[in-house]
Design a protein around this motif. Structure first.
Motif, PDB file in Angstrom:
ATOM      1  N   ILE A 186     134.217  59.785  86.106  1.00 18.04           N
ATOM      2  CA  ILE A 186     134.808  59.169  84.916  1.00 18.04           C
ATOM      3  C   ILE A 186     134.603  57.667  85.005  1.00 18.04           C
ATOM      4  O   ILE A 186     134.903  57.048  86.034  1.00 18.04           O
ATOM      5  CB  ILE A 186     136.308  59.508  84.802  1.00 18.04           C
ATOM      6  N   PHE A 187     134.110  57.083  83.911  1.00 16.73           N
ATOM      7  CA  PHE A 187     133.872  55.646  83.850  1.00 16.73           C
ATOM      8  C   PHE A 187     134.729  55.058  82.731  1.00 16.73           C
ATOM      9  O   PHE A 187     134.515  55.362  81.557  1.00 16.73           O
ATOM     10  CB  PHE A 187     132.396  55.352  83.586  1.00 16.73           C
ATOM     11  N   PHE A 188     135.688  54.232  83.111  1.00 19.77           N
ATOM     12  CA  PHE A 188     136.499  53.505  82.140  1.00 19.77           C
ATOM     13  C   PHE A 188     135.924  52.101  81.975  1.00 19.77           C
ATOM     14  O   PHE A 188     135.506  51.468  82.950  1.00 19.77           O
ATOM     15  CB  PHE A 188     137.951  53.405  82.602  1.00 19.77           C
ATOM     16  N   THR A 189     135.950  51.603  80.730  1.00 17.19           N
ATOM     17  CA  THR A 189     135.410  50.271  80.461  1.00 17.19           C
ATOM     18  C   THR A 189     136.400  49.380  79.716  1.00 17.19           C
ATOM     19  O   THR A 189     136.001  48.394  79.105  1.00 17.19           O
ATOM     20  CB  THR A 189     134.115  50.372  79.628  1.00 17.19           C
ATOM     21  N   GLY A 190     137.682  49.721  79.740  1.00 17.58           N
ATOM     22  CA  GLY A 190     138.677  48.928  79.027  1.00 17.58           C
ATOM     23  C   GLY A 190     138.837  47.528  79.595  1.00 17.58           C
ATOM     24  O   GLY A 190     138.475  47.254  80.744  1.00 17.58           O
ATOM     25  N   GLU A 191     139.408  46.654  78.783  1.00 13.10           N
ATOM     26  CA  GLU A 191     139.627  45.278  79.197  1.00 13.10           C
ATOM     27  C   GLU A 191     141.062  45.109  79.712  1.00 13.10           C
ATOM     28  O   GLU A 191     141.907  46.008  79.576  1.00 13.10           O
ATOM     29  CB  GLU A 191     139.364  44.332  78.026  1.00 13.10           C
TER      30      GLU A 191
ATOM     31  N   VAL B 227     136.496  58.120  89.944  1.00  8.81           N
ATOM     32  CA  VAL B 227     137.033  57.381  88.794  1.00  8.81           C
ATOM     33  C   VAL B 227     136.689  55.905  88.968  1.00  8.81           C
ATOM     34  O   VAL B 227     137.085  55.271  89.950  1.00  8.81           O
ATOM     35  CB  VAL B 227     138.559  57.561  88.674  1.00  8.81           C
ATOM     36  N   TYR B 228     135.949  55.358  87.990  1.00  7.82           N
ATOM     37  CA  TYR B 228     135.502  53.972  88.050  1.00  7.82           C
ATOM     38  C   TYR B 228     136.099  53.166  86.896  1.00  7.82           C
ATOM     39  O   TYR B 228     136.339  53.694  85.809  1.00  7.82           O
ATOM     40  CB  TYR B 228     133.977  53.886  87.929  1.00  7.82           C
TER      41      TYR B 228
ATOM     42  N   SER C 267     141.972  56.405  78.101  1.00 13.71           N
ATOM     43  CA  SER C 267     142.195  57.774  78.559  1.00 13.71           C
ATOM     44  C   SER C 267     140.903  58.571  78.554  1.00 13.71           C
ATOM     45  O   SER C 267     139.959  58.257  77.829  1.00 13.71           O
ATOM     46  CB  SER C 267     143.233  58.478  77.669  1.00 13.71           C
ATOM     47  N   GLN C 268     140.907  59.617  79.366  1.00 11.46           N
ATOM     48  CA  GLN C 268     139.773  60.541  79.448  1.00 11.46           C
ATOM     49  C   GLN C 268     140.323  61.946  79.689  1.00 11.46           C
ATOM     50  O   GLN C 268     141.229  62.139  80.502  1.00 11.46           O
ATOM     51  CB  GLN C 268     138.848  60.155  80.597  1.00 11.46           C
TER      52      GLN C 268
END
Length: 267
Positions: A29-34, A151-152, A40-41
């Motif tokens: 899972i790759f999150f890119t939020g600031e 999880v990234y 969410s995923q």
């Protein structure tokens, strides 16, 4: 006295666990939020078995050793961890036979980060329902499945960098478990970027005198940001005596240039 042997199968993949009938996806899972955002995923569980299956969730920190193997730590022990940012809609997941269930993983990114870097953790789902014991060689074996999801968090603006060869070494003859002797080669690879990368190291072996090519299996690698890793390959043990050109090709995908390293060896 009875002895019980618990076998834990670690799976870091999106796949069906044969004999257990469970798939959990995605594998990464790759999150890119600031900063300050919550993102969410969905994680999907699919029980294709005829039994009820239960899992509990836990988080760990991890990194890789010099050969690319994963090392695990308690959460908070790794400066690049994002484990404390994560919450699950359910920490215990139970699935009836044939049931599909979705669990949401949320990441709340802190308002103020001291460094801008890619961070990672490992989310494990461990089967806790005891399986029917099977008799084998006087032992009862309770088979438990543990699935890990990487999880990234990748903030915007990080440099992708490149994968580069740092060294190409001939380690000579190495004895294998089957009693055969192989010629072992090692290449050292560096990820100069700020994001993780997947790649293949492909090898070509050519007899300089005859031009005959010997097939060698490619090696898949995964590298964390700003890391170095040794990649080993064992050449076929039965080759005609002579001079050979060994070529290593570093292929990280169409968005990166191919990197090539060469070394002449004598059998």
């Amino acid at each position: 006295m009875r002895y019980y042997l618990a076998i834990f199968i670690i799976l870091i993949c999106n796949t069906l666990v044969h004999g257990q009938g469970i798939s959990i996806s995605p594998s990464r899972i790759f999150f890119t939020g600031e900063a300050g955002q919550t993102v969410s995923q969905a994680i999907t569980f699919n029980n294709t078995s005829t039994s009820t299956l239960s899992f509990i969730a836990n988080l760990k920190d991890w990194d890789r050793d010099s050969l690319g193997g994963k090392r695990y730590y308690a959460t908070g022990d790794n400066a690049g961890s994002n484990a404390s940012w994560l919450t699950l809609s359910e920490n215990t997941v139970q699935l009836a036979p044939g049931e599909t269930k979705v669990v949401n993983l949320s990441m709340t990114i802190p308002d103020h980060l001291t460094t801008k870097q890619q961070r990672h953790s490992m989310l494990f789902f461990t089967q806790v329902k005891e399986q029917k014991a099977a008799q084998a060689n006087g032992f009862h074996m309770n088979v438990l499945i543990e699935v890990g999801i990487q999880v990234y968090h990748t903030p915007t603006g990080l440099k992708s960098g490149e994968l580069e060869f740092l060294a190409f070494e001939d380690k000579g003859a190495v004895a294998a478990q089957e009693g055969k002797t192989f010629r072992r080669m090692k290449v050292k690879v560096k990820n100069t970027g700020q994001i993780n990368k997947d790649a293949y190291v492909r090898f070509e072996l050519t007899n300089i005198e005859t031009g005959e090519e010997t097939p060698v299996d490619a090696v898949a690698i995964a590298m964390l940001p700003d890391s170095e890793q040794w990649v080993r390959v064992d050449l076929p043990h039965k080759l005609a005596p002579g001079r050979y050109l060994a070529v290593a090709i570093l292929d990280a995908g169409s968005q990166y240039d191919l990197k090539i390293a060469e070394k002449e060896i004598t059998y």
